[in-house]
Design a protein around this motif. Structure first.
Motif, PDB file in Angstrom:
ATOM      1  N   UNK A  63       0.821  -1.102   0.129  1.00 29.85           N
ATOM      2  CA  UNK A  63       0.008  -0.021   0.133  1.00 29.85           C
ATOM      3  C   UNK A  63       1.063   1.232   0.003  1.00 29.85           C
ATOM      4  N   UNK A  64       0.197   2.486  -0.074  1.00 28.90           N
ATOM      5  CA  UNK A  64       1.085   3.709  -0.155  1.00 28.90           C
ATOM      6  C   UNK A  64       1.921   4.019   1.045  1.00 28.90           C
ATOM      7  N   UNK A  65       1.413   3.844   2.383  1.00 24.23           N
ATOM      8  CA  UNK A  65       2.184   3.699   3.329  1.00 24.23           C
ATOM      9  C   UNK A  65       3.493   2.885   3.398  1.00 24.23           C
ATOM     10  N   UNK A  72      12.113   4.757   1.816  1.00 20.18           N
ATOM     11  CA  UNK A  72      13.051   5.588   2.636  1.00 20.18           C
ATOM     12  C   UNK A  72      12.402   6.787   2.945  1.00 20.18           C
ATOM     13  N   UNK A  73      11.231   7.326   2.531  1.00 18.53           N
ATOM     14  CA  UNK A  73      10.874   8.554   2.579  1.00 18.53           C
ATOM     15  C   UNK A  73      10.092   9.032   3.709  1.00 18.53           C
ATOM     16  N   UNK A  74       9.522   8.222   4.451  1.00 14.06           N
ATOM     17  CA  UNK A  74       9.064   8.308   5.803  1.00 14.06           C
ATOM     18  C   UNK A  74       9.728   7.054   6.896  1.00 14.06           C
ATOM     19  N   UNK A  75       9.989   7.383   8.306  1.00 14.98           N
ATOM     20  CA  UNK A  75      10.325   6.371   9.153  1.00 14.98           C
ATOM     21  C   UNK A  75       9.256   5.243   9.445  1.00 14.98           C
ATOM     22  N   UNK A  76       9.632   4.216   9.798  1.00 16.70           N
ATOM     23  CA  UNK A  76       8.499   3.229  10.033  1.00 16.70           C
ATOM     24  C   UNK A  76       8.426   3.014  11.749  1.00 16.70           C
ATOM     25  N   UNK A  77       9.336   3.772  12.291  1.00 23.52           N
ATOM     26  CA  UNK A  77       9.228   3.989  13.772  1.00 23.52           C
ATOM     27  C   UNK A  77       8.910   5.312  14.298  1.00 23.52           C
ATOM     28  N   UNK A  78       8.146   5.436  15.122  1.00 20.49           N
ATOM     29  CA  UNK A  78       7.520   6.639  15.761  1.00 20.49           C
ATOM     30  C   UNK A  78       8.825   7.234  16.785  1.00 20.49           C
ATOM     31  N   UNK A  79       8.952   8.565  16.621  1.00 26.82           N
ATOM     32  CA  UNK A  79      10.270   9.086  17.295  1.00 26.82           C
ATOM     33  C   UNK A  79       9.824   8.793  18.889  1.00 26.82           C
ATOM     34  N   UNK A  80      10.826   8.444  19.627  1.00 27.82           N
ATOM     35  CA  UNK A  80      10.676   8.151  20.838  1.00 27.82           C
ATOM     36  C   UNK A  80      10.178   6.641  21.309  1.00 27.82           C
ATOM     37  N   UNK A  81      10.076   6.049  20.394  1.00 25.85           N
ATOM     38  CA  UNK A  81       9.877   4.436  20.685  1.00 25.85           C
ATOM     39  C   UNK A  81      11.016   3.679  21.262  1.00 25.85           C
ATOM     40  N   UNK A  82      12.110   4.202  20.875  1.00 22.40           N
ATOM     41  CA  UNK A  82      13.273   3.562  21.374  1.00 22.40           C
ATOM     42  C   UNK A  82      13.736   3.838  22.887  1.00 22.40           C
TER      43      UNK A  82
END
Length: 92
Positions: A63-65, A72-82
């Motif tokens: 799909x689009x996402x 590599x145009x968007x990251x697959x993890x949310x910032x702060x998940x780590x």
């Protein structure tokens, strides 16, 4: 990415799928087909356009996402998940 070029690339992938019994060609074969499809008047080293890579991924069933993540145009993890602090906040 240019949506007009994406539409042209999707039409190109649909034609390839129709010729190959609803299968998208492998990546190396697809690169050669795109290289032959897109004229290069300056004989420069070929670089795959993002729109054609996106169309190939969509032809594979993503799909689009998922395509944007794979490109590599968007990251697959949310910032702060780590759970780690960003580097610039080490003194806080």
């Amino acid at each position: 990415m240019d949506t007009l070029i994406i539409d042209q690339a999707m039409a190109f992938v649909r034609r390839l799928k129709d010729k190959n019994h609803d299968e998208v060609p492998e990546w190396q074969d697809y690169q050669e087909l795109v290289k032959a499809h897109l004229p290069n008047p300056f004989n420069l080293r070929f670089k795959m356009p993002q729109e054609y890579y996106y169309a190939w991924l969509r032809g594979k069933g993503l799909n689009h996402q998922e395509c944007l993540i794979r490109m590599g145009l968007i990251s697959d993890t949310e910032p702060g998940e780590s759970g780690r602090k960003p580097f610039w906040k080490f003194w806080v």
